[in-house]
Design a protein around this motif. Structure first.
Motif, PDB file in Angstrom:
ATOM      1  N   ILE A  78      14.799  -2.032  -9.767  1.00  9.17           N
ATOM      2  CA  ILE A  78      15.608  -2.277  -8.578  1.00  9.17           C
ATOM      3  C   ILE A  78      16.879  -1.436  -8.665  1.00  9.17           C
ATOM      4  O   ILE A  78      17.523  -1.376  -9.725  1.00  9.17           O
ATOM      5  N   CYS A  79      17.269  -0.801  -7.572  1.00  9.35           N
ATOM      6  CA  CYS A  79      18.467   0.038  -7.558  1.00  9.35           C
ATOM      7  C   CYS A  79      19.726  -0.825  -7.469  1.00  9.35           C
ATOM      8  O   CYS A  79      19.667  -2.033  -7.182  1.00  9.35           O
ATOM      9  N   ASP A  80      20.877  -0.201  -7.680  1.00 10.24           N
ATOM     10  CA  ASP A  80      22.150  -0.932  -7.660  1.00 10.24           C
ATOM     11  C   ASP A  80      22.414  -1.565  -6.296  1.00 10.24           C
ATOM     12  O   ASP A  80      22.918  -2.690  -6.204  1.00 10.24           O
ATOM     13  N   ASP A  81      22.101  -0.836  -5.211  1.00  9.25           N
ATOM     14  CA  ASP A  81      22.330  -1.391  -3.879  1.00  9.25           C
ATOM     15  C   ASP A  81      21.548  -2.680  -3.680  1.00  9.25           C
ATOM     16  O   ASP A  81      22.078  -3.672  -3.152  1.00  9.25           O
ATOM     17  N   CYS A  82      20.291  -2.675  -4.082  1.00  6.28           N
ATOM     18  CA  CYS A  82      19.437  -3.842  -3.856  1.00  6.28           C
ATOM     19  C   CYS A  82      19.747  -4.979  -4.825  1.00  6.28           C
ATOM     20  O   CYS A  82      19.338  -6.116  -4.603  1.00  6.28           O
ATOM     21  N   LEU A  83      20.493  -4.676  -5.893  1.00  9.87           N
ATOM     22  CA  LEU A  83      20.960  -5.735  -6.779  1.00  9.87           C
ATOM     23  C   LEU A  83      22.179  -6.446  -6.209  1.00  9.87           C
ATOM     24  O   LEU A  83      22.454  -7.597  -6.553  1.00  9.87           O
ATOM     25  N   THR A  84      22.914  -5.753  -5.331  1.00 12.42           N
ATOM     26  CA  THR A  84      24.142  -6.328  -4.780  1.00 12.42           C
ATOM     27  C   THR A  84      23.995  -6.782  -3.336  1.00 12.42           C
ATOM     28  O   THR A  84      24.777  -7.609  -2.865  1.00 12.42           O
ATOM     29  N   ILE A  85      23.008  -6.246  -2.612  1.00 15.17           N
ATOM     30  CA  ILE A  85      22.781  -6.610  -1.211  1.00 15.17           C
ATOM     31  C   ILE A  85      21.492  -7.418  -1.121  1.00 15.17           C
ATOM     32  O   ILE A  85      20.434  -6.961  -1.571  1.00 15.17           O
ATOM     33  N   GLU A  86      21.573  -8.591  -0.557  1.00 15.47           N
ATOM     34  CA  GLU A  86      20.374  -9.423  -0.432  1.00 15.47           C
ATOM     35  C   GLU A  86      19.377  -8.778   0.521  1.00 15.47           C
ATOM     36  O   GLU A  86      19.726  -8.422   1.656  1.00 15.47           O
ATOM     37  N   ARG A  87      18.164  -8.626   0.068  1.00 10.94           N
ATOM     38  CA  ARG A  87      17.101  -8.050   0.891  1.00 10.94           C
ATOM     39  C   ARG A  87      16.117  -9.157   1.280  1.00 10.94           C
ATOM     40  O   ARG A  87      15.457  -9.721   0.402  1.00 10.94           O
ATOM     41  N   PRO A  88      15.977  -9.459   2.551  1.00 10.15           N
ATOM     42  CA  PRO A  88      15.064 -10.530   2.961  1.00 10.15           C
ATOM     43  C   PRO A  88      13.612 -10.072   3.070  1.00 10.15           C
ATOM     44  O   PRO A  88      12.845 -10.590   3.862  1.00 10.15           O
ATOM     45  N   TRP A  89      13.255  -9.060   2.283  1.00 12.13           N
ATOM     46  CA  TRP A  89      11.868  -8.634   2.216  1.00 12.13           C
ATOM     47  C   TRP A  89      11.454  -8.544   0.748  1.00 12.13           C
ATOM     48  O   TRP A  89      12.277  -8.650  -0.163  1.00 12.13           O
ATOM     49  N   ASP A  90      10.150  -8.355   0.508  1.00 12.86           N
ATOM     50  CA  ASP A  90       9.601  -8.440  -0.842  1.00 12.86           C
ATOM     51  C   ASP A  90       9.516  -7.100  -1.558  1.00 12.86           C
ATOM     52  O   ASP A  90       9.783  -7.004  -2.747  1.00 12.86           O
ATOM     53  N   ARG A  91       9.105  -6.065  -0.852  1.00 12.31           N
ATOM     54  CA  ARG A  91       8.953  -4.739  -1.451  1.00 12.31           C
ATOM     55  C   ARG A  91       9.251  -3.693  -0.391  1.00 12.31           C
ATOM     56  O   ARG A  91       9.182  -3.968   0.811  1.00 12.31           O
ATOM     57  N   GLY A  92       9.569  -2.466  -0.829  1.00 18.17           N
ATOM     58  CA  GLY A  92       9.844  -1.406   0.125  1.00 18.17           C
ATOM     59  C   GLY A  92       9.571  -0.032  -0.456  1.00 18.17           C
ATOM     60  O   GLY A  92       9.656   0.176  -1.668  1.00 18.17           O
TER      61      GLY A  92
ATOM     62  N   VAL B 124       0.857  -4.301  10.467  1.00 19.69           N
ATOM     63  CA  VAL B 124       1.911  -3.297  10.594  1.00 19.69           C
ATOM     64  C   VAL B 124       2.712  -3.576  11.865  1.00 19.69           C
ATOM     65  O   VAL B 124       2.149  -3.700  12.956  1.00 19.69           O
ATOM     66  N   VAL B 125       4.032  -3.671  11.704  1.00 15.85           N
ATOM     67  CA  VAL B 125       4.920  -4.031  12.813  1.00 15.85           C
ATOM     68  C   VAL B 125       6.106  -3.061  12.838  1.00 15.85           C
ATOM     69  O   VAL B 125       6.805  -2.939  11.827  1.00 15.85           O
ATOM     70  N   PRO B 126       6.350  -2.384  13.943  1.00 11.42           N
ATOM     71  CA  PRO B 126       7.509  -1.495  14.011  1.00 11.42           C
ATOM     72  C   PRO B 126       8.806  -2.261  14.251  1.00 11.42           C
ATOM     73  O   PRO B 126       8.805  -3.330  14.870  1.00 11.42           O
TER      74      PRO B 126
ATOM     75  N   ALA C  76       2.394 -15.059  12.004  1.00 11.11           N
ATOM     76  CA  ALA C  76       2.280 -16.329  11.277  1.00 11.11           C
ATOM     77  C   ALA C  76       1.177 -16.237  10.226  1.00 11.11           C
ATOM     78  O   ALA C  76       0.023 -15.944  10.541  1.00 11.11           O
ATOM     79  N   GLY C  77       1.535 -16.443   8.970  1.00 15.87           N
ATOM     80  CA  GLY C  77       0.583 -16.395   7.878  1.00 15.87           C
ATOM     81  C   GLY C  77       0.161 -15.009   7.448  1.00 15.87           C
ATOM     82  O   GLY C  77      -0.666 -14.872   6.532  1.00 15.87           O
ATOM     83  N   ALA C  78       0.700 -13.972   8.075  1.00 12.73           N
ATOM     84  CA  ALA C  78       0.288 -12.599   7.776  1.00 12.73           C
ATOM     85  C   ALA C  78       1.214 -11.954   6.754  1.00 12.73           C
ATOM     86  O   ALA C  78       2.386 -12.318   6.624  1.00 12.73           O
ATOM     87  N   ASN C  79       0.676 -10.980   6.039  1.00 11.94           N
ATOM     88  CA  ASN C  79       1.491 -10.090   5.216  1.00 11.94           C
ATOM     89  C   ASN C  79       1.982  -8.971   6.132  1.00 11.94           C
ATOM     90  O   ASN C  79       1.190  -8.132   6.563  1.00 11.94           O
ATOM     91  N   VAL C  80       3.246  -8.976   6.459  1.00  8.83           N
ATOM     92  CA  VAL C  80       3.801  -8.063   7.455  1.00  8.83           C
ATOM     93  C   VAL C  80       4.410  -6.844   6.778  1.00  8.83           C
ATOM     94  O   VAL C  80       5.157  -6.977   5.791  1.00  8.83           O
ATOM     95  N   LEU C  81       4.081  -5.671   7.290  1.00  9.05           N
ATOM     96  CA  LEU C  81       4.696  -4.432   6.841  1.00  9.05           C
ATOM     97  C   LEU C  81       5.531  -3.869   7.988  1.00  9.05           C
ATOM     98  O   LEU C  81       4.994  -3.427   8.998  1.00  9.05           O
TER      99      LEU C  81
ATOM    100  N   ALA D  10       3.777 -14.564   5.822  1.00  7.73           N
ATOM    101  CA  ALA D  10       3.558 -14.968   4.438  1.00  7.73           C
ATOM    102  C   ALA D  10       4.342 -14.098   3.476  1.00  7.73           C
ATOM    103  O   ALA D  10       4.815 -14.559   2.435  1.00  7.73           O
ATOM    104  N   SER D  11       4.468 -12.820   3.799  1.00  4.08           N
ATOM    105  CA  SER D  11       5.273 -11.885   3.013  1.00  4.08           C
ATOM    106  C   SER D  11       5.744 -10.788   3.960  1.00  4.08           C
ATOM    107  O   SER D  11       5.157 -10.567   5.016  1.00  4.08           O
ATOM    108  N   VAL D  12       6.807 -10.101   3.549  1.00  8.84           N
ATOM    109  CA  VAL D  12       7.350  -9.010   4.356  1.00  8.84           C
ATOM    110  C   VAL D  12       7.675  -7.842   3.436  1.00  8.84           C
ATOM    111  O   VAL D  12       8.384  -7.996   2.434  1.00  8.84           O
ATOM    112  N   SER D  13       7.141  -6.673   3.774  1.00  8.59           N
ATOM    113  CA  SER D  13       7.479  -5.434   3.087  1.00  8.59           C
ATOM    114  C   SER D  13       7.986  -4.437   4.119  1.00  8.59           C
ATOM    115  O   SER D  13       7.807  -4.634   5.333  1.00  8.59           O
ATOM    116  N   VAL D  14       8.623  -3.378   3.645  1.00 11.84           N
ATOM    117  CA  VAL D  14       9.158  -2.372   4.571  1.00 11.84           C
ATOM    118  C   VAL D  14       8.746  -0.986   4.104  1.00 11.84           C
ATOM    119  O   VAL D  14       8.660  -0.719   2.896  1.00 11.84           O
TER     120      VAL D  14
END
Length: 238
Positions: free
Chosen positions: A59-73, A120-122, A194-199, A224-228
């Motif tokens: 994890i980078c320094d930014d993501c250690l200090t800024i809360e990310r409401p997603w799981d992976r990116g 996949v969601v834009p 709802a219930g989907a793994n969203v990218l 269910a999960s969110v990635s970016v």
């Protein structure tokens, strides 16, 4: 017929227009000037990290200090040089021909996020901005990525309820305040999350404020999960 078309309209570099061997590619000079993000990257935002890629997520320094409401990116490019010119041309220059050229890079970068067949969601734009630009570049990338990966896509899952000032020039706190509460699930199409793994897909990540607002909306819809995945990531010292 294809050979004839190539003689009449020879393929050109997606960046500078020089002749190239295949369509939707870059010439050698532009390829060298394009900062692809490979090797060890932050598991939350795709920013490059020192060291070798391994099995343990970093994890980078930014993501250690800024809360990310997603799981992976992940991100395909660093937002500078040729990458910046390409993103701006797609965003503001009506260069829709850049979608086939860039989606391959995005697909390669997002590969670790595609294995569970996400929806996949834009990231949405406000309807007034979409009318002004005539398209949402994030939706174009999302649709192309879904086709290439065989994943489902829902371009209407999220809506932007309020137009916001351009983020350029704003500080970190102002960026997050600017987009707070502006993105929500569509009252009908948002139910697909709802219930989907969203990218979530966007063109550029700078502070992550807009992606954060979109991720919170996806979670509010029951994802269910969110990635970016973004085409380009603004990085420090790049």
């Amino acid at each position: 017929m294809q050979n004839l078309l190539k003689l009449i309209f020879p393929p050109q570099c997606a960046s500078c227009g020089a002749l190239v061997d295949a369509p939707h590619g870059l010439c050698g000079a532009c390829w060298r000037d394009t900062p692809f993000l490979i090797g060890l990257v932050c598991d939350l935002c795709g920013a490059p990290l020192p060291g070798e890629d391994g099995e343990t997520p970093e994890i980078c320094d930014d993501c250690l200090t800024i809360e990310r409401p997603w799981d992976r990116g992940r991100a395909a490019l660093a937002y500078r040089d040729t990458a910046r010119r390409l993103v701006l041309a797609l965003k503001h220059g009506d260069r829709l021909d850049l979608v086939p050229a860039t989606v391959g890079w995005l697909h390669r970068a997002a590969a670790p996020l595609l294995s569970d067949g996400p929806l996949v969601v834009p990231v949405p734009v406000h309807w007034r901005r979409r009318i002004a630009r005539r398209y949402n570049q994030a939706a174009l990338l999302a649709n192309a990525l879904a086709r290439r990966s065989g994943c489902a896509v829902e371009p209407r899952a999220l809506i932007r309820s309020r137009a916001t000032p351009i983020q350029d020039g704003l500080g970190l706190d102002a960026r997050f305040a600017n987009v707070h509460g502006t993105i929500g699930p569509h009252p009908v199409h948002g139910a697909r999350m709802a219930g989907a793994n969203v990218l979530l897909v966007d063109d550029v990540m700078t502070s992550g404020a807009t992606l954060g607002a979109a991720a919170e909306a996806a979670r509010a819809a029951g994802a269910a999960s969110v990635s970016v995945a973004v085409l380009a990531r603004a990085v420090k010292d790049a």
